[in-house]
Design a protein around this motif. Structure first.
Motif, PDB file in Angstrom:
ATOM      1  N   LYS A  82     -13.083  -4.257   3.785  1.00 24.92           N
ATOM      2  CA  LYS A  82     -13.340  -2.821   3.868  1.00 24.92           C
ATOM      3  C   LYS A  82     -12.461  -2.032   2.896  1.00 24.92           C
ATOM      4  O   LYS A  82     -11.255  -2.286   2.791  1.00 24.92           O
ATOM      5  N   PRO A  83     -13.060  -1.063   2.181  1.00 23.25           N
ATOM      6  CA  PRO A  83     -12.267  -0.192   1.311  1.00 23.25           C
ATOM      7  C   PRO A  83     -11.424   0.781   2.137  1.00 23.25           C
ATOM      8  O   PRO A  83     -11.283   0.633   3.359  1.00 23.25           O
ATOM      9  N   ARG A  84     -10.871   1.785   1.449  1.00 20.77           N
ATOM     10  CA  ARG A  84     -10.016   2.772   2.114  1.00 20.77           C
ATOM     11  C   ARG A  84     -10.773   3.431   3.272  1.00 20.77           C
ATOM     12  O   ARG A  84     -11.953   3.769   3.172  1.00 20.77           O
ATOM     13  N   ALA A  85     -10.069   3.610   4.393  1.00 18.31           N
ATOM     14  CA  ALA A  85     -10.672   4.223   5.574  1.00 18.31           C
ATOM     15  C   ALA A  85      -9.626   5.070   6.290  1.00 18.31           C
ATOM     16  O   ALA A  85      -8.464   4.665   6.425  1.00 18.31           O
ATOM     17  N   LEU A  86     -10.033   6.241   6.759  1.00 17.10           N
ATOM     18  CA  LEU A  86      -9.163   7.159   7.487  1.00 17.10           C
ATOM     19  C   LEU A  86      -9.598   7.208   8.942  1.00 17.10           C
ATOM     20  O   LEU A  86     -10.792   7.356   9.242  1.00 17.10           O
ATOM     21  N   LEU A  87      -8.627   7.088   9.862  1.00 19.37           N
ATOM     22  CA  LEU A  87      -8.903   7.137  11.283  1.00 19.37           C
ATOM     23  C   LEU A  87      -8.085   8.255  11.920  1.00 19.37           C
ATOM     24  O   LEU A  87      -6.914   8.449  11.568  1.00 19.37           O
ATOM     25  N   GLY A 110       6.272  11.576  14.082  1.00 19.27           N
ATOM     26  CA  GLY A 110       6.662  10.292  13.547  1.00 19.27           C
ATOM     27  C   GLY A 110       5.716   9.835  12.455  1.00 19.27           C
ATOM     28  O   GLY A 110       4.688  10.472  12.182  1.00 19.27           O
ATOM     29  N   MET A 111       6.065   8.726  11.851  1.00 16.86           N
ATOM     30  CA  MET A 111       5.254   8.184  10.771  1.00 16.86           C
ATOM     31  C   MET A 111       5.381   6.666  10.744  1.00 16.86           C
ATOM     32  O   MET A 111       6.337   6.084  11.262  1.00 16.86           O
ATOM     33  N   GLY A 112       4.382   6.023  10.152  1.00 13.94           N
ATOM     34  CA  GLY A 112       4.406   4.583  10.007  1.00 13.94           C
ATOM     35  C   GLY A 112       3.985   4.185   8.608  1.00 13.94           C
ATOM     36  O   GLY A 112       3.125   4.828   7.997  1.00 13.94           O
ATOM     37  N   LEU A 113       4.593   3.142   8.086  1.00 12.99           N
ATOM     38  CA  LEU A 113       4.282   2.633   6.760  1.00 12.99           C
ATOM     39  C   LEU A 113       4.287   1.111   6.806  1.00 12.99           C
ATOM     40  O   LEU A 113       5.100   0.507   7.515  1.00 12.99           O
ATOM     41  N   GLY A 114       3.392   0.502   6.038  1.00 14.65           N
ATOM     42  CA  GLY A 114       3.403  -0.950   6.024  1.00 14.65           C
ATOM     43  C   GLY A 114       2.446  -1.528   5.010  1.00 14.65           C
ATOM     44  O   GLY A 114       1.736  -0.809   4.307  1.00 14.65           O
ATOM     45  N   PHE A 115       2.441  -2.857   4.950  1.00 15.48           N
ATOM     46  CA  PHE A 115       1.542  -3.564   4.045  1.00 15.48           C
ATOM     47  C   PHE A 115       1.330  -4.971   4.580  1.00 15.48           C
ATOM     48  O   PHE A 115       2.111  -5.482   5.392  1.00 15.48           O
ATOM     49  N   ASN A 116       0.271  -5.583   4.133  1.00 19.67           N
ATOM     50  CA  ASN A 116       0.036  -7.003   4.401  1.00 19.67           C
ATOM     51  C   ASN A 116      -0.683  -7.592   3.205  1.00 19.67           C
ATOM     52  O   ASN A 116      -1.434  -6.904   2.498  1.00 19.67           O
ATOM     53  N   GLY A 117      -0.412  -8.862   2.950  1.00 18.92           N
ATOM     54  CA  GLY A 117      -0.987  -9.452   1.751  1.00 18.92           C
ATOM     55  C   GLY A 117      -1.021 -10.957   1.798  1.00 18.92           C
ATOM     56  O   GLY A 117      -0.494 -11.597   2.711  1.00 18.92           O
ATOM     57  N   ALA A 118      -1.656 -11.524   0.775  1.00 21.91           N
ATOM     58  CA  ALA A 118      -1.828 -12.967   0.698  1.00 21.91           C
ATOM     59  C   ALA A 118      -1.919 -13.391  -0.756  1.00 21.91           C
ATOM     60  O   ALA A 118      -2.346 -12.624  -1.625  1.00 21.91           O
ATOM     61  N   SER A 119      -1.516 -14.626  -1.001  1.00 23.02           N
ATOM     62  CA  SER A 119      -1.702 -15.210  -2.327  1.00 23.02           C
ATOM     63  C   SER A 119      -3.161 -15.602  -2.503  1.00 23.02           C
ATOM     64  O   SER A 119      -3.968 -15.500  -1.572  1.00 23.02           O
ATOM     65  N   GLU A 120      -3.517 -16.057  -3.693  1.00 21.04           N
ATOM     66  CA  GLU A 120      -4.894 -16.476  -3.941  1.00 21.04           C
ATOM     67  C   GLU A 120      -5.250 -17.669  -3.063  1.00 21.04           C
ATOM     68  O   GLU A 120      -4.386 -18.400  -2.592  1.00 21.04           O
ATOM     69  N   ARG A 121      -6.545 -17.847  -2.841  1.00 22.78           N
ATOM     70  CA  ARG A 121      -7.001 -18.953  -1.990  1.00 22.78           C
ATOM     71  C   ARG A 121      -8.227 -19.597  -2.611  1.00 22.78           C
ATOM     72  O   ARG A 121      -8.948 -18.976  -3.391  1.00 22.78           O
ATOM     73  N   ASN A 133      -0.829   0.505   4.079  1.00 23.67           N
ATOM     74  CA  ASN A 133      -1.345   1.330   5.166  1.00 23.67           C
ATOM     75  C   ASN A 133      -0.284   2.350   5.575  1.00 23.67           C
ATOM     76  O   ASN A 133       0.918   2.100   5.405  1.00 23.67           O
ATOM     77  N   ALA A 134      -0.712   3.477   6.125  1.00 25.71           N
ATOM     78  CA  ALA A 134       0.238   4.521   6.521  1.00 25.71           C
ATOM     79  C   ALA A 134      -0.331   5.313   7.686  1.00 25.71           C
ATOM     80  O   ALA A 134      -1.553   5.370   7.885  1.00 25.71           O
ATOM     81  N   SER A 135       0.566   5.928   8.462  1.00 24.89           N
ATOM     82  CA  SER A 135       0.138   6.753   9.588  1.00 24.89           C
ATOM     83  C   SER A 135       1.132   7.871   9.838  1.00 24.89           C
ATOM     84  O   SER A 135       2.306   7.783   9.447  1.00 24.89           O
ATOM     85  N   ILE A 136       0.660   8.936  10.478  1.00 27.19           N
ATOM     86  CA  ILE A 136       1.513   9.989  11.010  1.00 27.19           C
ATOM     87  C   ILE A 136       1.045  10.278  12.426  1.00 27.19           C
ATOM     88  O   ILE A 136      -0.136  10.085  12.749  1.00 27.19           O
ATOM     89  N   ALA A 176      -4.734   2.092   1.690  1.00 31.22           N
ATOM     90  CA  ALA A 176      -4.450   3.414   1.117  1.00 31.22           C
ATOM     91  C   ALA A 176      -4.820   3.523  -0.353  1.00 31.22           C
ATOM     92  O   ALA A 176      -5.244   4.590  -0.819  1.00 31.22           O
ATOM     93  N   PHE A 177      -4.686   2.454  -1.129  1.00 29.03           N
ATOM     94  CA  PHE A 177      -4.963   2.502  -2.561  1.00 29.03           C
ATOM     95  C   PHE A 177      -6.354   1.976  -2.910  1.00 29.03           C
ATOM     96  O   PHE A 177      -6.647   1.696  -4.070  1.00 29.03           O
ATOM     97  N   ASN A 178      -7.193   1.852  -1.866  1.00 28.33           N
ATOM     98  CA  ASN A 178      -8.602   1.479  -2.048  1.00 28.33           C
ATOM     99  C   ASN A 178      -8.747   0.181  -2.845  1.00 28.33           C
ATOM    100  O   ASN A 178      -9.542   0.076  -3.780  1.00 28.33           O
ATOM    101  N   LYS A 179      -7.992  -0.815  -2.448  1.00 33.42           N
ATOM    102  CA  LYS A 179      -7.992  -2.107  -3.127  1.00 33.42           C
ATOM    103  C   LYS A 179      -9.279  -2.874  -2.813  1.00 33.42           C
ATOM    104  O   LYS A 179      -9.699  -2.978  -1.665  1.00 33.42           O
TER     105      LYS A 179
END
Length: 807
Positions: free
Chosen positions: A795-800, A729-740, A760-763, A779-782
């Protein structure tokens, strides 16, 4: 030929015998004669079990002759046992089985199998202190399930809450005494996670996800049932822990990742005595992780024993404990000037090197935490139940805590470090007695809880005063020029325990102890006027008795407050679509707080008048396509009076007298459109403004604890159904916010942290007993930031990588 005939005869006899094995069938409904989907049905002491379908029907085939005990359990309902006897291989069709709603089931039967909409689990006995379905509850709440946490390989509490609609981290756990837990924005107000299984459960650090069954984020002022000690005007965060169940089993899991992350988790459940219905479960975890910055780490050991004992069909006991030993470096935020414009108004002008920690691994904090809860449930009659609850918490902080603040005295973007040695402890005790009923008056069904509650919190502070300990610039420059002296100093103040101890040796040591008591009575009743229309009415009487600083009788005071609640629910389509509205109240008898500049001498405790919050909300909830689509859409309007805020002219002082209005829209969707695919999506928009205040610095401006105006999150997980890729299986997603706004005052202007979207992504591969998964965060080291008068790099990009084994 004879041998062949013998073999054929044997096969035929076997086939006939198998065909003659009995089948057990039945239908499960609730007290309203509504079919229940996903009910666990199993045969005690066997491996046979199933779940009910969309019509409440179940079937267990191939039963040999003998006596069986059928266990029927469903979250939020009372477990039922039925004895059956199979003889002559005759099929058995049980009469309709009715489950009656009760409190959280502690002895759930664990059935392996496909459950629809794994990311949605809205049955709970905590949100309303009553066993209400989400679709008939007037309050909005968001649930983060254990299935989501596994799908995302979650190793910390902050990542878990990214799945809750409308929740955003303001700053991470600092570990400092009193309020060292993480802060989050919710409906325009700051909140900390302080509730465990519906009872107070405090921490100065962060919560370990190893023992989390789910997280419930209750929206809006919730003082009627939970008081003010553990909630905010935006809502509250309740952590539901894993509980003992009937059976033996467990899981071992190991996760390793970027920045030195290693985490091992264990979960074991067993019967101490099957005959006595005594079951024990223990969850434990060890975690160590380095920082992505040049220094920083966190190390923790966690253990959570739990016990359930069913004395008989009327009486049961439960015990839960969570014990944490943790050590960490506190994150050294850049605190922006609250009373004068800073040299920079944005990150580009600041020149911030976000990989600098401005601390060392020599300067650490210890955060030992203990939470214990005991519950006794007694069935008084077929319609009434008694629930007695006791919880105790102890959380401490010992070690070095520092912060960086821009006083605007030195040239450029220069931040002065202040440091002290923490030695603080908070103790809480909560005792509740609830009577929970399900009865009829005339033809009207009533589901009622009546309770009394005693809460006590005692804080002890023997920390040193803060001492100046050098300056830094955001790009890594250092100097020792004390901004409060005329002489130019050259001391570079080494970041070592010996250097810090030498400076703190001359600092005063606090000797403060404060305590307060809360005595409460509350009642809430859900009245069903028809099968489709109901009302919820609630009221709390709360008496706050503040002793304040025990050495200063002048700061004692008490306050009595009423907190009403009212809601209506209409279901145009029973159990599938509801329209709701609510009025909810919150209040705060603001706890004494330390005020005064520590550089000018010991701080003092100051008390305040109570604040009041009122919310109006309306929306819809759905449960469509046999639980494949759960959605909640709501609009709320919250008004707070007599708000206590940080004095913009001094970060050490608090002032009172503001009025804040917070309005917003929230949408949450949990979907299972096809087998193997589960989706969670959330969107929220919040408008907050200080509409009345004698302090012109904040008038007509967005409060800083309101966080971003817009938040969104999405996660989809798919397990392949074709045989060739079965288990993958696989997972894909994102989360975000406007400026504060990090700063938003009249005299200082604005310092705005930019918007962000993180992917973010997973397998994974899921077998019968084990699971292997890879997860890529950011995933894109934002490069992105959070903050609340602070600048807190993320935290920058991280693999678990994770592997787990179930037994």
């Amino acid at each position: 030929m004879k041998q062949l005939l013998s073999i054929l005869s044997l096969c035929l006899l076997t086939t006939v015998t198998l065909a003659q094995n009995a089948t057990l069938t039945g239908t499960v409904k609730d007290n309203n004669h509504t079919s229940l989907f996903g009910v666990n049905v199993s045969l005690k002491n066997t491996a046979k079990g199933t779940q009910t379908d969309g019509n409440g029907n179940f079937e267990i085939a191939n039963l040999e002759n003998g006596d069986y005990t059928v266990l029927i359990s469903y979250l939020g309902f009372k477990t039922k046992e039925i004895s059956v006897s199979v003889s002559g291989n005759k099929n058995i069709n049980l009469p309709t089985i009715t489950l009656y709603e009760g409190n959280e089931i502690l002895s759930e039967v664990m059935i392996q199998g496909e459950r629809r909409n794994k990311f949605s689990r809205k049955e709970t006995a905590y949100v309303s202190k009553l066993p209400l379905k989400d679709i008939e509850n007037t309050q909005v709440y968001s649930t983060v399930t254990n299935e989501i946490l596994k799908s995302q390989v979650v190793t910390n509490f902050n990542d878990a809450l990214k799945n809750a609609t409308g929740v955003e981290q303001l700053w991470t756990s600092t570990g400092r005494g009193g309020d060292g837990a993480g802060y989050f924005s919710l409906r325009g107000f700051s909140v900390q996670p302080q509730l465990v299984n519906g009872l107070p459960g405090l921490t100065n650090g962060t919560i370990n996800p190893a023992n989390i069954e789910r997280i419930e984020v209750m929206k809006g002022p919730s003082a009627t049932l939970f008081g003010n000690a553990v909630s905010s005007y935006g809502g509250l965060i309740n952590v539901v822990t894993k509980k003992p169940y009937v059976g033996t089993g467990g899981e071992l899991s190991f996760t390793s990742g970027t920045y030195g992350l290693n985490q091992i988790v264990g979960d074991f459940n067993t019967a101490l005595s099957k005959e006595d219905n005594l079951y024990f479960r223990i969850n434990t975890a060890y975690t160590k992780e380095q920082s992505f910055q040049d220094a920083g780490f966190r190390e923790s050991f966690f253990i959570a024993p739990s016990l359930s004992y069913k004395v008989n069909n009327k009486l049961s006991f439960s015990f839960y404990g969570e014990i944490t030993q943790a050590e960490q470096t506190n994150p050294t935020f850049l605190y922006l000037n609250r009373s004068a414009p800073t040299a920079a108004s944005n990150l580009d002008e600041l020149g911030y090197n976000h990989k600098l920690s401005f601390t060392s691994n020599d300067l650490t904090l210890e955060n030992p935490t203990q939470n214990y809860r005991v519950e006794m449930d007694y069935k008084l009659s077929d319609t009434w139940k008694s629930q007695t609850l006791l919880s105790k918490s102890s959380t401490s902080t010992k070690g070095y805590y520092s912060y960086l603040f821009d006083y605007g005295i030195l040239e450029g973007n220069t931040y002065s470090r202040f440091i002290n040695k923490q030695n603080a402890n908070t103790q809480t005790t909560d005792i509740q007695q609830n009577f929970i009923g399900d009865f009829k008056i005339a033809s009207l069904r009533n589901r009622m809880v009546v309770g009394i509650d005693y809460f006590n919190e005692t804080q002890t502070d023997n920390s040193t005063s803060y001492a100046f300990y050098g300056n830094v610039t955001p790009n890594g420059g250092v100097n020792g020029d004390d901004p409060f002296t005329e002489a130019v100093e050259e001391n570079l103040y080494p970041l070592s325990t010996s250097g810090v101890d030498a400076v703190l040796a001359s600092q005063a040591v606090n000797n403060l102890k404060s305590t307060y008591h809360i005595y409460s009575m509350y009642a809430s009743d859900v009245i069903d006027f028809t099968d489709n229309f109901s009302a919820m009415l609630g009221l709390r009487l709360d008496h706050f008795d503040n002793e304040g600083d025990l050495a200063d009788p002048e700061d004692d005071f008490n306050q009595t407050t009423l907190a009403p609640k009212f809601g209506l629910v209409y279901q145009p389509i029973k159990d599938k679509l509801s329209v709701f509205g609510n009025y909810q109240n919150g209040f705060t008898n603001v706890a004494p707080q330390l005020v005064g500049n520590p550089d000018e001498g010991p701080q003092r405790l100051q008390t305040f008048d109570p604040e009041q919050a009122n919310q109006l909300e309306a929306g819809i909830k759905t449960n469509l396509f046999n639980n494949r689509l759960n959605a909640t859409i709501s609009y709320y309007d919250i008004k707070v009076k007599d708000r206590v805020i940080t004095d913009p002219s001094s970060p050490f002082n608090k002032i009172q007298g503001g009025e804040v209005v917070s309005k917003g829209l929230e949408i949450e969707i949990n979907a299972n459109p096809m087998k193997g695919l589960n989706i969670r999506a959330g969107f929220s928009h919040n408008d907050s403004e200080t509409t009345k205040s004698d302090n012109t610095e904040i008038l007509n401006r967005r409060p800083l604890d309101a966080g971003p105006e817009t938040l969104y999150n999405f996660w989809a997980s798919y397990e392949f159904q074709n045989e060739a890729l079965s288990g993958f299986g696989m997972g894909l997603g994102f989360n975000g916010a406007s400026e504060r706004f990090a700063i938003n005052y009249k005299s200082t202007g604005e310092f705005i942290l930019p918007s962000y979207t993180i992917a973010n992504a997973s397998i994974f591969y899921q077998a019968n007993k084990y699971r292997i998964g890879l997860k890529l965060n950011n995933a894109f080291n934002k490069e992105y930031y959070k903050g609340w008068t602070t600048i807190n790099p993320q935290k920058p990009r991280a693999l678990l990588a994770n592997i787990s084994y179930q037994f």
